[in-house]
Design an enzyme around this catalytic site. Structure first.
Site, PDB file in Angstrom:
ATOM      1  CD  GLU A  94      -4.046  -7.438   8.178  1.00  0.00           C
ATOM      2  OE1 GLU A  94      -4.976  -6.906   8.491  1.00  0.00           O
ATOM      3  OE2 GLU A  94      -3.995  -8.025   7.221  1.00  0.00           O
TER       4      GLU A  94
ATOM      5  CB  CYS B 237      -5.752  -5.472   5.247  1.00  0.00           C
ATOM      6  SG  CYS B 237      -4.059  -6.147   4.427  1.00  0.00           S
TER       7      CYS B 237
END
Length: 523
Positions: free
Chosen positions: A263, A300
């Site tokens: 990720e 994020c």
């Protein structure tokens, strides 16, 4: 704290290279020194994980559930010692620690619940049809099996929930994989305390030595040593695009390529439709500023792009958003490296063609603090410059102003992969922009209506992932119980006698799990 690596339950400090954690608020160097693992120590950890896997993969769901629950209990039992070190190493407030610790314990217990139910293995049974014409059908059964030893990389921005005992470790252990963690060098003391909790839980629940190991490293050598080790079968990573892509490339170039679930960040576009601007622009602007600056923008899922039409209402929205950004206090970033990268990112973004600075937060009063930024650009310039879509990790957002509906759709069409996209709209807005929603569903892992992307619920249905470059594998998630299948593969058993089948595939279904029996879902 010792500053050691853990090769299974054995502390180790062979290497002579050391490093220290640094308090990002004060700049103070924190003791002790941490020993960077040697490649021999990495090899020893992986070898021990491989040996332990032969035992651990055969543990029942209830045995693994007890292990995960024990980890949660041991983490909670660390009490103030963990909180003090967490805050000292990260600069994050105590409330953030308490919330993240609770989330970490919760997701471990959620996976334990999944294991006790047992149906996650996706058991499929097609019993033999010896009289079928023109050819008989053999007895065919399948279910998920663990891959083997897994490498996990701790993230900088979540020292607990995406680190040593975070979602990657929890899902890998739940799957039946053994784990070798690369601790994050920004918070090695927090990592060591959590590692000690995992090892204590393993001892209490009778897990094999080597079910978990942890190695330290401030360079890329240790991480590459894990990824390139021939006994590692998969990797979980949360961090930068540069770091994740390097690990992905290294794993793909191995003699036996392995999956890397990286990720790697996202700018998480937020679309604000005309009706919502007219009816609720002020409230949306206030909430957007809060989302942009939450945790000093170090999520994020930070909303780094704001897309709206250039209208009178849009102008009012940006004025309101500017006022909220200007009142935001500068905050401490996780590390000096992250703060410097943020400053470079803002400077580079500001210099791009057509980009204008609209607002800047309260000035930083000390080093390692970051000010919020709001910038804007017309859609025509945005569509010709892919750099404007790249993540600037920190408290900023770029407002992309479109001339009309067609240009707004063009922006959506030309987006790369992201973790999330959010759309603010009235019921009429949303009905009239179904084509926008359809486009965005192809671009992201999570589509959000009338809410901000920051905040990721840990639950069975959550998808925290998305198409490249947000992740290296869009068909999975790093949050929620569906993450377990990143570390498994289906195995088919054909013609097996009942006594040799796993319990999940036996006719009498001793574990009482849901199964697909001859095409029908049943117990």
């Amino acid at each position: 704290m010792t500053g050691h690596n853990f090769i299974g339950k054995t502390p180790s400090a062979i290497g002579t290279a050391t490093f220290h954690a640094v308090n990002p608020t004060t700049g103070e160097r924190l003791e002790p020194a941490y020993h960077e693992a040697t490649l021999d120590e990495v090899d020893a950890a992986v070898q021990k994980a491989a040996a332990a896997f032969a035992v651990f993969c055969k543990k029942s769901g209830s045995e693994k559930a007890l292990f995960l629950e024990a980890i949660a209990e041991e983490i909670m039992a660390l009490g103030n010692a963990l909180g003090d070190r967490y805050c000292a190493e990260s600069g994050l407030p105590r409330g953030r620690f308490e919330g993240e610790r609770g989330r970490t314990a919760f997701q471990l217990r959620l996976f334990a619940q999944l294991l006790r139910d047992g149906s996650w293995v996706n058991a499929r049974i097609d019993p033999a049809l010896p009289d079928r014409q023109p050819l008989p059908r053999p007895d065919v059964r399948s279910m998920e099996h663990p891959l083997g030893p897994v490498g996990v990389f701790g993230a900088s921005n979540f020292p607990l929930a995406f680190s040593v005992a975070g979602g990657d470790t929890a899902s890998a252990l739940a799957a039946g994989c053994t784990v070798v963690v690369k601790a994050h060098p920004a918070h090695p003391g927090t990592c060591e305390l959590v590692a000690s909790a995992i090892l204590a839980a393993a001892e209490k629940t009778g897990m094999p030595d080597g079910v978990f190991s942890m190695v330290h490293g401030s360079s890329t050598v240790v991480g590459m040593g894990i990824v390139q080790h021939p006994l590692i079968k998969a990797v979980g990573f949360t961090g930068s695009f540069r770091g994740g892509k390097a690990l992905f490339d290294a794993a793909a170039q191995r003699p036996e390529p392995i999956p890397v679930y990286a990720e790697m960040g996202s700018t998480n576009p937020v679309f604000i439709l005309p009706g919502a601007l007219r009816q609720n622009g002020g409230d949306i602007a206030k909430g957007m500023a809060a989302s942009v600056t939450l945790g000093v923008g170090q999520f994020c899922t930070n909303p780094g792009l704001t897309i709206l039409e250039k209208t009178a209402e849009g102008k009012g929205f940006l004025e309101n958003l500017s006022q909220n950004i200007e009142s935001a206090a500068a905050g401490v970033m996780l590390t000096s490296g992250i703060q410097q990268a943020y400053q470079r990112g803002i400077a580079e973004l500001s210099q791009q063609n057509g980009v204008t600075a609209l607002a800047k937060g309260q000035p930083a009063s000390a080093d390692n603090r970051a000010e919020a930024h709001l910038l804007t650009v017309d859609a025509a310039d945005f569509l010709t410059n892919k750099k404007l879509e790249e993540e600037v990790f920190g408290p900023s957002t770029l407002a992309v102003q479109t001339g009309n509906r067609e240009e707004l759709l063009s922006v959506a069409q030309n987006l790369g992969g992201h973790l999330t996209a959010s759309v603010f709209g009235t019921p009429d807005d949303l009905e009239n922009h179904r084509d926008l929603l359809d486009l965005l569903a192809q671009k992201v892992g999570r589509l959000v209506i009338n809410a901000y992307p920051t905040g990721v619920e840990v639950c069975h249905a959550m998808v925290h992932g998305g198409p490249y470059p947000a992740t290296t594998e869009s068909r999975s998630t790093s949050v929620g119980t569906a993450a377990i299948t990143r570390f498994t593969r289906p195995v088919c058993y054909q013609g097996f006698p009942q006594n040799l089948l796993p319990d999940e595939l036996k006719d009498d279904n001793p574990l009482n799990v849901w199964r697909l029996w001859d095409g029908e879902r049943r117990k």
